[in-house]
Design a protein around this motif. Structure first.
Motif, PDB file in Angstrom:
ATOM      1  N   SER A  66       0.825  -1.216   0.000  1.00  0.00           N
ATOM      2  CA  SER A  66       0.000   0.000   0.000  1.00  0.00           C
ATOM      3  C   SER A  66       0.860   1.266   0.000  1.00  0.00           C
ATOM      4  O   SER A  66       0.384   2.329   0.383  1.00  0.00           O
ATOM      5  CB  SER A  66      -0.937   0.001   1.209  1.00  0.00           C
ATOM      6  OG  SER A  66      -0.189  -0.048   2.422  1.00  0.00           O
ATOM      7  N   LEU A  67       2.139   1.164  -0.420  1.00  0.00           N
ATOM      8  CA  LEU A  67       3.050   2.303  -0.365  1.00  0.00           C
ATOM      9  C   LEU A  67       2.524   3.480  -1.190  1.00  0.00           C
ATOM     10  O   LEU A  67       2.526   4.631  -0.720  1.00  0.00           O
ATOM     11  CB  LEU A  67       4.433   1.884  -0.866  1.00  0.00           C
ATOM     12  CG  LEU A  67       5.476   3.009  -0.945  1.00  0.00           C
ATOM     13  CD1 LEU A  67       5.711   3.637   0.422  1.00  0.00           C
ATOM     14  CD2 LEU A  67       6.777   2.485  -1.542  1.00  0.00           C
ATOM     15  N   GLN A  68       2.089   3.216  -2.411  1.00  0.00           N
ATOM     16  CA  GLN A  68       1.598   4.304  -3.269  1.00  0.00           C
ATOM     17  C   GLN A  68       0.385   4.998  -2.650  1.00  0.00           C
ATOM     18  O   GLN A  68       0.254   6.223  -2.734  1.00  0.00           O
ATOM     19  CB  GLN A  68       1.229   3.755  -4.655  1.00  0.00           C
ATOM     20  CG  GLN A  68       2.410   3.235  -5.467  1.00  0.00           C
ATOM     21  CD  GLN A  68       3.403   4.335  -5.793  1.00  0.00           C
ATOM     22  OE1 GLN A  68       3.022   5.470  -6.092  1.00  0.00           O
ATOM     23  NE2 GLN A  68       4.684   4.014  -5.724  1.00  0.00           N
ATOM     24  N   LEU A  69      -0.463   4.241  -1.999  1.00  0.00           N
ATOM     25  CA  LEU A  69      -1.635   4.829  -1.349  1.00  0.00           C
ATOM     26  C   LEU A  69      -1.224   5.722  -0.189  1.00  0.00           C
ATOM     27  O   LEU A  69      -1.787   6.806   0.009  1.00  0.00           O
ATOM     28  CB  LEU A  69      -2.577   3.726  -0.865  1.00  0.00           C
ATOM     29  CG  LEU A  69      -3.205   2.842  -1.951  1.00  0.00           C
ATOM     30  CD1 LEU A  69      -3.981   1.694  -1.316  1.00  0.00           C
ATOM     31  CD2 LEU A  69      -4.115   3.666  -2.852  1.00  0.00           C
ATOM     32  N   ARG A  73      -1.817   9.775   0.182  1.00  0.00           N
ATOM     33  CA  ARG A  73      -2.446  10.341   1.377  1.00  0.00           C
ATOM     34  C   ARG A  73      -1.614  11.479   1.945  1.00  0.00           C
ATOM     35  O   ARG A  73      -2.151  12.531   2.334  1.00  0.00           O
ATOM     36  CB  ARG A  73      -2.639   9.236   2.423  1.00  0.00           C
ATOM     37  CG  ARG A  73      -3.440   9.664   3.641  1.00  0.00           C
ATOM     38  CD  ARG A  73      -3.536   8.533   4.653  1.00  0.00           C
ATOM     39  NE  ARG A  73      -4.457   8.873   5.726  1.00  0.00           N
ATOM     40  CZ  ARG A  73      -4.166   9.659   6.752  1.00  0.00           C
ATOM     41  NH1 ARG A  73      -2.946  10.206   6.858  1.00  0.00           N
ATOM     42  NH2 ARG A  73      -5.069   9.924   7.679  1.00  0.00           N
ATOM     43  N   GLU A  74      -0.298  11.298   2.016  1.00  0.00           N
ATOM     44  CA  GLU A  74       0.573  12.361   2.519  1.00  0.00           C
ATOM     45  C   GLU A  74       0.512  13.601   1.632  1.00  0.00           C
ATOM     46  O   GLU A  74       0.548  14.730   2.124  1.00  0.00           O
ATOM     47  CB  GLU A  74       2.012  11.843   2.611  1.00  0.00           C
ATOM     48  CG  GLU A  74       2.235  10.804   3.702  1.00  0.00           C
ATOM     49  CD  GLU A  74       1.853  11.338   5.071  1.00  0.00           C
ATOM     50  OE1 GLU A  74       2.285  12.454   5.425  1.00  0.00           O
ATOM     51  OE2 GLU A  74       1.103  10.640   5.798  1.00  0.00           O
ATOM     52  N   GLN A  75       0.407  13.394   0.331  1.00  0.00           N
ATOM     53  CA  GLN A  75       0.300  14.522  -0.595  1.00  0.00           C
ATOM     54  C   GLN A  75      -0.982  15.307  -0.353  1.00  0.00           C
ATOM     55  O   GLN A  75      -0.977  16.554  -0.322  1.00  0.00           O
ATOM     56  CB  GLN A  75       0.344  14.010  -2.041  1.00  0.00           C
ATOM     57  CG  GLN A  75       0.296  15.113  -3.095  1.00  0.00           C
ATOM     58  CD  GLN A  75       0.293  14.561  -4.507  1.00  0.00           C
ATOM     59  OE1 GLN A  75      -0.176  13.455  -4.740  1.00  0.00           O
ATOM     60  NE2 GLN A  75       0.806  15.337  -5.452  1.00  0.00           N
ATOM     61  N   LEU A  76      -2.082  14.610  -0.166  1.00  0.00           N
ATOM     62  CA  LEU A  76      -3.353  15.277   0.096  1.00  0.00           C
ATOM     63  C   LEU A  76      -3.332  16.013   1.430  1.00  0.00           C
ATOM     64  O   LEU A  76      -3.881  17.119   1.552  1.00  0.00           O
ATOM     65  CB  LEU A  76      -4.498  14.257   0.077  1.00  0.00           C
ATOM     66  CG  LEU A  76      -4.868  13.674  -1.285  1.00  0.00           C
ATOM     67  CD1 LEU A  76      -5.951  12.621  -1.129  1.00  0.00           C
ATOM     68  CD2 LEU A  76      -5.340  14.767  -2.238  1.00  0.00           C
ATOM     69  N   LYS A  77      -2.693  15.427   2.446  1.00  0.00           N
ATOM     70  CA  LYS A  77      -2.606  16.084   3.745  1.00  0.00           C
ATOM     71  C   LYS A  77      -1.803  17.377   3.639  1.00  0.00           C
ATOM     72  O   LYS A  77      -2.168  18.395   4.252  1.00  0.00           O
ATOM     73  CB  LYS A  77      -1.940  15.143   4.762  1.00  0.00           C
ATOM     74  CG  LYS A  77      -2.782  13.940   5.150  1.00  0.00           C
ATOM     75  CD  LYS A  77      -4.017  14.316   5.942  1.00  0.00           C
ATOM     76  CE  LYS A  77      -3.677  14.771   7.337  1.00  0.00           C
ATOM     77  NZ  LYS A  77      -4.906  15.058   8.136  1.00  0.00           N
ATOM     78  N   ALA A 165     -10.212  10.158   3.221  1.00  0.00           N
ATOM     79  CA  ALA A 165     -11.005   9.048   3.766  1.00  0.00           C
ATOM     80  C   ALA A 165     -11.076   7.892   2.770  1.00  0.00           C
ATOM     81  O   ALA A 165     -11.036   6.717   3.160  1.00  0.00           O
ATOM     82  CB  ALA A 165     -12.410   9.534   4.121  1.00  0.00           C
ATOM     83  N   ILE A 166     -11.179   8.224   1.474  1.00  0.00           N
ATOM     84  CA  ILE A 166     -11.199   7.179   0.440  1.00  0.00           C
ATOM     85  C   ILE A 166      -9.880   6.408   0.454  1.00  0.00           C
ATOM     86  O   ILE A 166      -9.863   5.173   0.377  1.00  0.00           O
ATOM     87  CB  ILE A 166     -11.457   7.803  -0.944  1.00  0.00           C
ATOM     88  CG1 ILE A 166     -12.899   8.330  -1.029  1.00  0.00           C
ATOM     89  CG2 ILE A 166     -11.205   6.787  -2.056  1.00  0.00           C
ATOM     90  CD1 ILE A 166     -13.190   9.113  -2.291  1.00  0.00           C
ATOM     91  N   LEU A 167      -8.773   7.152   0.550  1.00  0.00           N
ATOM     92  CA  LEU A 167      -7.468   6.493   0.595  1.00  0.00           C
ATOM     93  C   LEU A 167      -7.319   5.650   1.858  1.00  0.00           C
ATOM     94  O   LEU A 167      -6.739   4.556   1.824  1.00  0.00           O
ATOM     95  CB  LEU A 167      -6.351   7.540   0.517  1.00  0.00           C
ATOM     96  CG  LEU A 167      -6.123   8.164  -0.857  1.00  0.00           C
ATOM     97  CD1 LEU A 167      -5.059   9.243  -0.786  1.00  0.00           C
ATOM     98  CD2 LEU A 167      -5.721   7.105  -1.874  1.00  0.00           C
ATOM     99  N   ASP A 168      -7.843   6.151   2.977  1.00  0.00           N
ATOM    100  CA  ASP A 168      -7.797   5.368   4.224  1.00  0.00           C
ATOM    101  C   ASP A 168      -8.535   4.041   4.049  1.00  0.00           C
ATOM    102  O   ASP A 168      -8.089   2.992   4.538  1.00  0.00           O
ATOM    103  CB  ASP A 168      -8.409   6.160   5.378  1.00  0.00           C
ATOM    104  CG  ASP A 168      -7.508   7.284   5.861  1.00  0.00           C
ATOM    105  OD1 ASP A 168      -6.285   7.213   5.611  1.00  0.00           O
ATOM    106  OD2 ASP A 168      -8.021   8.234   6.486  1.00  0.00           O
ATOM    107  N   ASP A 169      -9.673   4.093   3.363  1.00  0.00           N
ATOM    108  CA  ASP A 169     -10.443   2.877   3.117  1.00  0.00           C
ATOM    109  C   ASP A 169      -9.671   1.930   2.200  1.00  0.00           C
ATOM    110  O   ASP A 169      -9.653   0.715   2.435  1.00  0.00           O
ATOM    111  CB  ASP A 169     -11.798   3.238   2.500  1.00  0.00           C
ATOM    112  CG  ASP A 169     -12.667   2.017   2.253  1.00  0.00           C
ATOM    113  OD1 ASP A 169     -13.010   1.331   3.234  1.00  0.00           O
ATOM    114  OD2 ASP A 169     -13.001   1.740   1.076  1.00  0.00           O
ATOM    115  N   CYS A 170      -9.032   2.487   1.173  1.00  0.00           N
ATOM    116  CA  CYS A 170      -8.235   1.659   0.256  1.00  0.00           C
ATOM    117  C   CYS A 170      -7.054   1.026   0.990  1.00  0.00           C
ATOM    118  O   CYS A 170      -6.717  -0.137   0.744  1.00  0.00           O
ATOM    119  CB  CYS A 170      -7.735   2.500  -0.920  1.00  0.00           C
ATOM    120  SG  CYS A 170      -9.036   3.069  -2.038  1.00  0.00           S
TER     121      CYS A 170
END
Length: 295
Positions: A66-69, A73-77, A165-170
């Motif tokens: 899940s590294l890419q995910l 997520r860090e980019q969005l934050k 939240a979508i990325l967290d679910d993924c």
């Protein structure tokens, strides 16, 4: 000669009794099987599953990369943090106008005092009132503009929250876990292989609660009710048979043709009804084992 005839008749009678079915229906033992599939796409980093091992519902048995995910997520934050910092300071930007309004109101009070003493004119008071109205109008417009800007930024930040939240679910779906407690029947993949969303990973079944799928004729239906207790006999072959207490858990609403591998009390019956009989497994019962039912 008479004794020989008696013995032969007795032997035939005993054989006839031995051939007589002592059960009402038969079938095979089954269990509810669940196929656990991948919910994410990526390389399987860890997969601690072996056929025959017990698994618990919700317990992690493997992980998909899940590294890419995580990087997304860090980019969005970071984008969200920068966006929130760009929100205008409403109080600071409006304070200058508020100070001007307060100053004009103080000046108006001084002019009104002078006007009562005849030291000022009405025009001076009117001019100050007009200036106050202009400043208040400017303040209202500024507050409205800043409020709209803040609302837009907050909405964009909320949209980023939804994407996070979508990325967290993924990311959560990269965790491989069984949805039910049971025993692993089949393992379809290995660590190091690439998983795809929807690809089967392993099959699990609850072997503690097993059931016999038996078939009954229509004239036996009147004796069958949900919840009724029946005797189930498991045939392990070689004369090894064990009795269990069973409970009728399901009765088919439609008939079907008798399966070729199934025996019924009335061998001439063509149409039968499938019935599930729940049995508590003591560890000996296996899927596919032959069993008989006595009402």
């Amino acid at each position: 000669m008479r004794h020989i005839f008696i013995y032969a008749a007795a032997a035939m009678a005993f054989a006839a009794c031995g051939d007589k079915n002592e059960f009402d229906a038969s079938g095979t033992f089954e269990a509810t099987e669940i196929t656990v599939s991948a919910e994410s796409t990526g390389r399987i980093l860890r997969f601690d599953v072996e056929e025959g091992m017990p698994v618990k519902a919700g317990a992690e048995v493997g992980v998909i990369d899940s590294l890419q995910l995580h990087l997304q997520r860090e980019q969005l934050k970071a984008q969200q943090a920068a966006l929130l910092k760009s929100r205008p300071d409403v109080q600071k930007q409006a304070s200058s106008l508020r100070e001007q309004i307060a100053k004009q109101k103080t000046e108006l009070q001084r002019v009104n005092n002078m006007l009562r003493d005849g030291a000022a004119t009405q025009k001076q008071a009117d001019d100050i009132n007009a200036q106050i109205r202009i400043l208040e109008s400017q303040l209202s417009a500024t507050l409205s503009t800043l409020g709209n800007s803040t609302a837009t930024i907050n909405e964009n930040a909320a949209a980023l929250d939804a994407q996070i939240a979508i990325l967290d679910d993924c990311i959560a779906k990269c965790r491989i876990a069984s949805s039910v407690s049971g025993t692993v029947l089949v393992k379809y993949t290995e660590a190091g292989e690439t998983a795809a969303a929807g690809k089967p990973l392993f099959k699990v079944a609850d072997l503690d609660n097993i059931y016999l799928r038996a078939y009954f004729t229509s004239d036996q239906l009147s004796r069958l009710k949900l919840g009724n207790k029946v005797k189930v006999t498991a045939d392990f072959g070689g004369g090894e048979r064990f009795d269990y207490e069973g409970r009728i858990a399901w009765i088919a609403s439609e008939s079907e043709f008798t399966p070729k591998t199934i025996q019924t009390k009335d061998s001439r019956a063509n149409l039968v009804y499938a019935v599930k009989i729940a049995v508590k497994n003591d560890g000996r019962l296996k899927i596919g084992l032959y069993g008989e039912v006595s009402l």
